[in-house]
Design an enzyme around this catalytic site. Sequence first.
Site, PDB file in Angstrom:
ATOM      1  N   ARG A  69      -5.769   4.350  -7.984  1.00  9.87           N
ATOM      2  CA  ARG A  69      -5.157   5.678  -7.904  1.00  9.87           C
ATOM      3  C   ARG A  69      -3.656   5.632  -8.165  1.00  9.87           C
ATOM      4  O   ARG A  69      -2.958   4.744  -7.687  1.00  9.87           O
ATOM      5  CB  ARG A  69      -5.407   6.291  -6.522  1.00  9.87           C
ATOM      6  CG  ARG A  69      -6.849   6.224  -6.102  1.00  9.87           C
ATOM      7  CD  ARG A  69      -7.017   6.529  -4.630  1.00  9.87           C
ATOM      8  NE  ARG A  69      -8.258   5.933  -4.117  1.00  9.87           N
ATOM      9  CZ  ARG A  69      -8.679   6.031  -2.877  1.00  9.87           C
ATOM     10  NH1 ARG A  69      -7.989   6.713  -2.001  1.00  9.87           N
ATOM     11  NH2 ARG A  69      -9.802   5.460  -2.499  1.00  9.87           N
ATOM     12  N   HIS A 106       1.216   2.937  -7.143  1.00 11.23           N
ATOM     13  CA  HIS A 106      -0.216   2.951  -7.437  1.00 11.23           C
ATOM     14  C   HIS A 106      -0.912   1.854  -6.655  1.00 11.23           C
ATOM     15  O   HIS A 106      -0.292   0.900  -6.177  1.00 11.23           O
ATOM     16  CB  HIS A 106      -0.479   2.773  -8.938  1.00 11.23           C
ATOM     17  CG  HIS A 106      -0.244   1.366  -9.430  1.00 11.23           C
ATOM     18  ND1 HIS A 106      -1.257   0.447  -9.593  1.00 11.23           N
ATOM     19  CD2 HIS A 106       0.899   0.726  -9.791  1.00 11.23           C
ATOM     20  CE1 HIS A 106      -0.746  -0.692 -10.040  1.00 11.23           C
ATOM     21  NE2 HIS A 106       0.551  -0.556 -10.160  1.00 11.23           N
ATOM     22  N   CYS A 107      -2.236   2.017  -6.492  1.00 14.96           N
ATOM     23  CA  CYS A 107      -3.077   0.970  -5.925  1.00 14.96           C
ATOM     24  C   CYS A 107      -4.048   0.534  -7.011  1.00 14.96           C
ATOM     25  O   CYS A 107      -3.770   0.714  -8.196  1.00 14.96           O
ATOM     26  CB  CYS A 107      -3.807   1.476  -4.673  1.00 14.96           C
ATOM     27  SG  CYS A 107      -4.892   2.881  -4.962  1.00 14.96           S
ATOM     28  N   ALA A 108      -5.193   0.001  -6.646  1.00 10.78           N
ATOM     29  CA  ALA A 108      -6.126  -0.520  -7.649  1.00 10.78           C
ATOM     30  C   ALA A 108      -6.741   0.574  -8.500  1.00 10.78           C
ATOM     31  O   ALA A 108      -7.114   0.331  -9.646  1.00 10.78           O
ATOM     32  CB  ALA A 108      -7.231  -1.322  -6.962  1.00 10.78           C
TER      33      ALA A 108
END
Length: 642
Positions: A31, A27-29
């Site tokens: 998504r 995951h990112c910030a």
Amino acid sequence: MAGTDYGKIASQIIEVVGRDNIISATHCATRLRLIVKDKDKIDEKKIEKIPLVKGTFFNAGQYQIILGTGIVNKVYAEMESMGLKTLSKQEQDEIIKKQQKGVKRMMRTLGDIFIPIIPVIAATGLFLGLKGCIFNDNVLGLFGASTDMIPAYIVTLVNVLTETAFSFLPAIICWSAFKVFGGTPVIGIVLGLMLVSPILPNAYSVADPNSGVEAVMAFGAIPIVGCQGSVLTAILTALIGANLEKKLRKVMPNALDLIMTPFVVMLVTFLIVILGIGPVMHVIELGLVDIVEKLVHLPLGIGGFIIGATYPLLVITGLHHTYTMIETSLLANTGFNPVITLCAMYGFANVGTCLAFFVKSKKESVRQTSIGAMLSQLFGISEPVLFGIQLRYNLRPLIIMLCTSGLGAAILSLLNIQSNSYGLAVLPSYLMYIYEGRQLLWYFVVSVFSVVFCFVMTCMFGIPKEVLVPDEDESTEEVPEIEEHAQEGSKETFFLASPVNGEVIPLEQVDDPVFSQKVLGDGFAVLPKDGVVKAPVDGVIEVAYETGHAVGISTRTGAEVLIHIGINTVEMNGDGFQMMVKEGQEVKKGDVLVQADLEQIRKAGKDTAVIVLLTSGEKAKMLGDSGKVLAAKEWICEGIAE
């Protein structure tokens, strides 16, 4: 979001996507990023009905589920606790590269190789344009001068500026390709310099029967020449060298690895290339250049139309990086680039599309999207137009744009217009034609024609009925003055400061559809002048990503603010970022959150825009020229607070 069952949300996502269908998750910030075996097995309608899911899309080999800051990490943690295979972003990128095969893998590789060197080629093109403009007797005659009056040392210095990049092009490409193929870049650049060593007979001189330069014959049969201008040879050199290096690193004793591995790699790779691959690839490359030139100059502008009409589709599918290799070969071997000229018309056509939607639409949201997308397109960023308008409304705007792009390209091919560089689009692209007045004049005329033609045709046939209906509940009341109706820290409103020094821009201008289309919430962005990112509001740090690219803050009024530094900077895995706070820490407005190296972000090919999102539902609206930022459930003033 107290009481939210993140475990249930994670279970629902796994159930719909399919546990057996998920290869890995990260995951990112904002998504959740899944690598899946078969994306067609996913019922996207069911995914989007899951609570807190704001949207989905498939990109770069990942099925991405948009959840938002503070949510995605909790859902990810629940998935991890359920035994789902989770990886770091870097590990997942490696899997994606291995998964991609054939054309897609080649396109990704070419893009990775050429994107870092585009600025150098574009800058050299500008030097060439200025040289052609200044070293011109017609121009100098206006000032009572001539080229004979230019001192020899100035001519020498200008030639260094204009000829160095192309003289050592194989070295630049070999350096970049070595990085992509997993080798040591310094070995790559030395091998590239060997290919164009002045000790070797120059390839162009050998090809010219009047030069008197002949190839050196090895074993009485193999011609040895330099590889000047050979893009394919440089790429293959890096491919062979990097793979040989990786294999040697595994077997070479540690005591010998430092010296012997580079020695063997350079010796073996150079001999293979210079005695075998180089001459053959140069002949093949010249043949490809000849084919492209013949296509461009097909009668009646047919070739130009085909290139101009299909290039936008290549951009949408990510296959357009092939053209970069072709353009580089054209520039290296002919000094000119007609391909970028034909491809450029779609950017001007996109501007016409945006203007048409801005003029005709009755929906304020569509008008804002259109003007933001147009401002991005004017400087070469086309994704907001392509995905926010062209592909969104029944494809008619897209078809009109493709036809306009093809028509403009056909006219340019008939006029034999060609640039002396690449990498510049729309407004900056005019700089690639200043080397000759006729080239610049006709390029300008046809580009304006493309904007006007696409605007008229879109107004007549491409505007969908849905955007002609005004927004419901659109307020026509004047916005109240800040001083009379807003108090900092109140339940209804709160002030925000700009997180960095720089120019505030509308969120619609951000080059990422998730941000520009406000999928995660309203807000604004700042084009930063420095990398000191500060808290825009008092609150508590809810999320502080280890990668340093994003921070989430909760205010005492319950609002949630996300500060996202750059676009797709999660892929940098923390390089260039230093997180200065930790989760649970209280911060005051102006406290330093992150120290970001903007230059390192740019070198990684990422956009440096700092995005501020109100993920808890506040709306965004300009409030005059107050110079302050005010957030509320109804509106927000975009601007830089003191």
